[in-house]
Design a protein around this motif. Structure first.
Motif, PDB file in Angstrom:
ATOM      1  N   LEU A 134       0.832  -1.205   0.000  1.00  0.00           N
ATOM      2  CA  LEU A 134       0.000   0.000   0.000  1.00  0.00           C
ATOM      3  C   LEU A 134       0.865   1.253   0.000  1.00  0.00           C
ATOM      4  CD1 LEU A 134      -2.891   1.180   0.175  1.00  0.00           C
ATOM      5  CD2 LEU A 134      -2.601   1.208   2.659  1.00  0.00           C
ATOM      6  N   LEU A 135       1.990   1.203   0.699  1.00  0.00           N
ATOM      7  CA  LEU A 135       2.894   2.348   0.751  1.00  0.00           C
ATOM      8  C   LEU A 135       3.891   2.334  -0.400  1.00  0.00           C
ATOM      9  CD1 LEU A 135       3.779   2.438   4.570  1.00  0.00           C
ATOM     10  CD2 LEU A 135       1.836   3.475   3.396  1.00  0.00           C
ATOM     11  N   GLU A 136       4.486   1.176  -0.638  1.00  0.00           N
ATOM     12  CA  GLU A 136       5.575   1.107  -1.612  1.00  0.00           C
ATOM     13  C   GLU A 136       5.101   1.290  -3.045  1.00  0.00           C
ATOM     14  OE1 GLU A 136       7.473  -2.613  -0.801  1.00  0.00           O
ATOM     15  OE2 GLU A 136       8.694  -1.766   0.827  1.00  0.00           O
ATOM     16  N   GLY A 137       3.849   0.919  -3.328  1.00  0.00           N
ATOM     17  CA  GLY A 137       3.384   0.985  -4.698  1.00  0.00           C
ATOM     18  C   GLY A 137       2.432   2.120  -4.994  1.00  0.00           C
ATOM     19  N   HIS A 138       2.138   2.959  -3.998  1.00  0.00           N
ATOM     20  CA  HIS A 138       1.158   4.028  -4.215  1.00  0.00           C
ATOM     21  C   HIS A 138       1.737   5.121  -5.101  1.00  0.00           C
ATOM     22  CE1 HIS A 138      -1.999   6.986  -3.412  1.00  0.00           C
ATOM     23  NE2 HIS A 138      -2.721   5.966  -2.985  1.00  0.00           N
ATOM     24  N   SER A 139       0.908   5.668  -5.961  1.00  0.00           N
ATOM     25  CA  SER A 139       1.354   6.686  -6.909  1.00  0.00           C
ATOM     26  C   SER A 139       1.680   8.009  -6.235  1.00  0.00           C
ATOM     27  CB  SER A 139       0.288   6.914  -7.984  1.00  0.00           C
ATOM     28  OG  SER A 139      -0.924   7.364  -7.398  1.00  0.00           O
ATOM     29  N   GLY A 140       1.117   8.260  -5.063  1.00  0.00           N
ATOM     30  CA  GLY A 140       1.394   9.486  -4.329  1.00  0.00           C
ATOM     31  C   GLY A 140       0.579  10.658  -4.822  1.00  0.00           C
ATOM     32  N   GLY A 141       0.768  11.794  -4.166  1.00  0.00           N
ATOM     33  CA  GLY A 141      -0.025  12.982  -4.461  1.00  0.00           C
ATOM     34  C   GLY A 141      -1.200  13.043  -3.509  1.00  0.00           C
ATOM     35  N   LEU A 142      -1.480  14.229  -2.972  1.00  0.00           N
ATOM     36  CA  LEU A 142      -2.531  14.374  -1.972  1.00  0.00           C
ATOM     37  C   LEU A 142      -3.881  13.894  -2.477  1.00  0.00           C
ATOM     38  CD1 LEU A 142      -3.613  15.357   0.732  1.00  0.00           C
ATOM     39  CD2 LEU A 142      -3.764  17.664  -0.222  1.00  0.00           C
ATOM     40  N   HIS A 143      -4.231  14.257  -3.701  1.00  0.00           N
ATOM     41  CA  HIS A 143      -5.555  13.897  -4.208  1.00  0.00           C
ATOM     42  C   HIS A 143      -5.707  12.381  -4.340  1.00  0.00           C
ATOM     43  CE1 HIS A 143      -9.401  14.711  -6.057  1.00  0.00           C
ATOM     44  NE2 HIS A 143      -9.101  13.921  -7.062  1.00  0.00           N
ATOM     45  N   ALA A 144      -4.685  11.714  -4.868  1.00  0.00           N
ATOM     46  CA  ALA A 144      -4.751  10.257  -5.011  1.00  0.00           C
ATOM     47  C   ALA A 144      -4.817   9.580  -3.649  1.00  0.00           C
ATOM     48  CB  ALA A 144      -3.547   9.753  -5.796  1.00  0.00           C
ATOM     49  N   GLU A 145      -4.091  10.114  -2.670  1.00  0.00           N
ATOM     50  CA  GLU A 145      -4.135   9.551  -1.331  1.00  0.00           C
ATOM     51  C   GLU A 145      -5.523   9.721  -0.716  1.00  0.00           C
ATOM     52  OE1 GLU A 145      -0.847  10.889   1.128  1.00  0.00           O
ATOM     53  OE2 GLU A 145       0.405  11.056  -0.670  1.00  0.00           O
ATOM     54  N   GLU A 146      -6.127  10.872  -0.919  1.00  0.00           N
ATOM     55  CA  GLU A 146      -7.480  11.101  -0.405  1.00  0.00           C
ATOM     56  C   GLU A 146      -8.475  10.130  -1.032  1.00  0.00           C
ATOM     57  OE1 GLU A 146      -7.777  15.790   0.829  1.00  0.00           O
ATOM     58  OE2 GLU A 146      -8.023  15.271  -1.288  1.00  0.00           O
ATOM     59  N   LEU A 147      -8.369   9.912  -2.331  1.00  0.00           N
ATOM     60  CA  LEU A 147      -9.282   8.983  -2.993  1.00  0.00           C
ATOM     61  C   LEU A 147      -9.116   7.572  -2.452  1.00  0.00           C
ATOM     62  CD1 LEU A 147      -9.064  10.174  -6.720  1.00  0.00           C
ATOM     63  CD2 LEU A 147     -10.961  10.524  -5.120  1.00  0.00           C
ATOM     64  N   THR A 148      -7.882   7.165  -2.213  1.00  0.00           N
ATOM     65  CA  THR A 148      -7.628   5.835  -1.672  1.00  0.00           C
ATOM     66  C   THR A 148      -8.284   5.662  -0.312  1.00  0.00           C
ATOM     67  OG1 THR A 148      -5.512   5.632  -2.843  1.00  0.00           O
ATOM     68  CG2 THR A 148      -5.828   4.242  -0.910  1.00  0.00           C
ATOM     69  N   VAL A 149      -8.021   6.597   0.583  1.00  0.00           N
ATOM     70  CA  VAL A 149      -8.509   6.464   1.955  1.00  0.00           C
ATOM     71  C   VAL A 149     -10.017   6.668   2.045  1.00  0.00           C
ATOM     72  CG1 VAL A 149      -8.396   7.454   4.274  1.00  0.00           C
ATOM     73  CG2 VAL A 149      -6.296   7.129   2.946  1.00  0.00           C
ATOM     74  N   TYR A 150     -10.525   7.690   1.382  1.00  0.00           N
ATOM     75  CA  TYR A 150     -11.957   7.981   1.505  1.00  0.00           C
ATOM     76  C   TYR A 150     -12.835   7.000   0.721  1.00  0.00           C
ATOM     77  CZ  TYR A 150     -11.222  12.289   4.127  1.00  0.00           C
ATOM     78  OH  TYR A 150     -10.897  13.201   5.106  1.00  0.00           O
ATOM     79  N   SER A 151     -12.289   6.343  -0.286  1.00  0.00           N
ATOM     80  CA  SER A 151     -13.081   5.292  -0.931  1.00  0.00           C
ATOM     81  C   SER A 151     -13.413   4.200   0.074  1.00  0.00           C
ATOM     82  CB  SER A 151     -12.339   4.706  -2.135  1.00  0.00           C
ATOM     83  OG  SER A 151     -11.139   4.062  -1.746  1.00  0.00           O
ATOM     84  N   LEU A 152     -12.476   3.915   0.970  1.00  0.00           N
ATOM     85  CA  LEU A 152     -12.704   2.928   2.025  1.00  0.00           C
ATOM     86  C   LEU A 152     -13.642   3.460   3.102  1.00  0.00           C
ATOM     87  CD1 LEU A 152      -8.985   1.808   2.430  1.00  0.00           C
ATOM     88  CD2 LEU A 152     -10.820   0.394   1.471  1.00  0.00           C
ATOM     89  N   SER A 153     -13.288   4.619   3.669  1.00  0.00           N
ATOM     90  CA  SER A 153     -14.058   5.102   4.812  1.00  0.00           C
ATOM     91  C   SER A 153     -15.476   5.504   4.427  1.00  0.00           C
ATOM     92  CB  SER A 153     -13.329   6.273   5.480  1.00  0.00           C
ATOM     93  OG  SER A 153     -13.251   7.395   4.630  1.00  0.00           O
ATOM     94  N   HIS A 154     -15.642   6.173   3.293  1.00  0.00           N
ATOM     95  CA  HIS A 154     -16.977   6.610   2.899  1.00  0.00           C
ATOM     96  C   HIS A 154     -17.872   5.406   2.606  1.00  0.00           C
ATOM     97  CE1 HIS A 154     -19.579   9.970   1.664  1.00  0.00           C
ATOM     98  NE2 HIS A 154     -20.094   9.123   0.805  1.00  0.00           N
ATOM     99  N   THR A 155     -17.317   4.410   1.950  1.00  0.00           N
ATOM    100  CA  THR A 155     -18.100   3.210   1.652  1.00  0.00           C
ATOM    101  C   THR A 155     -18.552   2.512   2.927  1.00  0.00           C
ATOM    102  OG1 THR A 155     -17.016   2.813  -0.476  1.00  0.00           O
ATOM    103  CG2 THR A 155     -18.032   0.916   0.590  1.00  0.00           C
TER     104      THR A 155
END
Length: 204
Positions: A134-155
Motif C-alpha cells: 500500500l505504501l511502496e506501490g502508491h502513486s502518491g499525491g494528496l488527491h490520489a491519497e485522499e481517494l484511496t482512503v476515503y473510498s474505504l471510509s466513505h463506503t
C-alpha cells in the motif's frame, strides 16, 4: 482487474504488539472478565478477545444483499455504485467484502496490495490492515491519497450503520502518511463533498 493478486490472508495471529495496542485503543480488543486487557503478543488471548472471530464472518452463499460502493473514477472523483454481496451475519464479514471490492475496483490502489485483515470494534471503529505494498506501490499525491482512503471510509460508513470511523494499518503498524501527504494517524469518515460525484457525474 482480477482479485487473484489480492487474495485475503488472515493476519490476526501475526500482529505485532504495537498493533494490539492500536486495536485495543480503538476498542477492538475489550478487557477480559477480570478487567485486564489481553497481553500484547499473546495471539491466542487476542484471538479469543476479538470483537468478532473469523468463523463468525462466514458468508451465506445462498443469499445476496445490496450495498453502495464508492470507488475512484477516471475523473478523480468517488462514484457511487450499487453492488450485491453475499450476505454475511456480521458487520466484520460485510466490511471485509466491501473493502476487497474497493481495492479490486478503485484505480488508486497498488496492484500488488493485499488486505491482511479487517477488525470492527464495538465503538464503531473499523481497522483495515494492509500489506506494505500500500505504501511502496502508491502513486502518491494528496488527491490520489485522499481517494484511496476515503473510498474505504466513505463506503464503510455509508453502507454499515455500525461503523462510524475507519483507520488503516500497514503490516499491523500505524503509519504517519500514505505517500507523504495525508495524515493517517487519525480516523476517517465520510468523504468531503469535493471528492464525491453526484448522480449526473459532476461534483457533489
Amino acid at each position: 482487474m482480477t482479485s487473484a493478486r489480492r487474495r485475503r490472508t488472515s493476519g490476526t495471529a501475526f500482529l505485532p504488539a504495537v498493533a494490539v495496542g492500536v486495536l485495543a485503543a480503538c476498542g477492538v480488543f475489550p478487557a477480559d472478565e477480570s478487567g485486564s486487557a489481553p497481553a500484547p503478543g499473546d495471539a491466542a488471548t487476542v484471538a479469543r478477545a476479538g470483537a468478532e472471530t473469523a468463523a463468525s464472518a462466514i458468508q451465506d452463499p445462498e443469499a445476496l444483499e445490496g450495498a453502495r460502493l464508492f470507488a475512484a473514477g477516471p475523473d478523480g472523483l468517488l462514484h457511487a455504485r450499487d453492488v450485491e454481496l453475499p450476505r454475511f451475519p456480521t458487520t466484520r464479514g460485510r466490511a471485509e467484502a466491501l473493502v476487497q471490492r474497493i481495492v479490486d475496483e478503485s484505480g488508486t490502489f497498488p496492484e500488488e496490495v493485499q488486505v491482511l485483515d479487517v477488525f470492527v470494534s464495538g465503538r464503531g471503529v473499523a481497522v483495515i490492515n494492509f500489506t506494505l505494498d500500500l505504501l511502496e506501490g502508491h502513486s502518491g499525491g494528496l488527491h490520489a491519497e485522499e481517494l484511496t482512503v476515503y473510498s474505504l471510509s466513505h463506503t464503510l460508513v455509508e453502507s454499515l450503520p455500525a461503523i462510524a470511523e475507519v483507520r488503516l494499518l500497514v503490516e499491523g503498524r500505524e503509519t504517519e502518511t500514505l505517500a507523504g501527504h495525508l495524515d493517517l494517524r487519525s480516523g476517517f469518515g465520510r468523504a468531503p463533498e469535493r471528492l464525491l460525484a453526484d448522480a449526473d457525474g459532476g461534483r457533489g
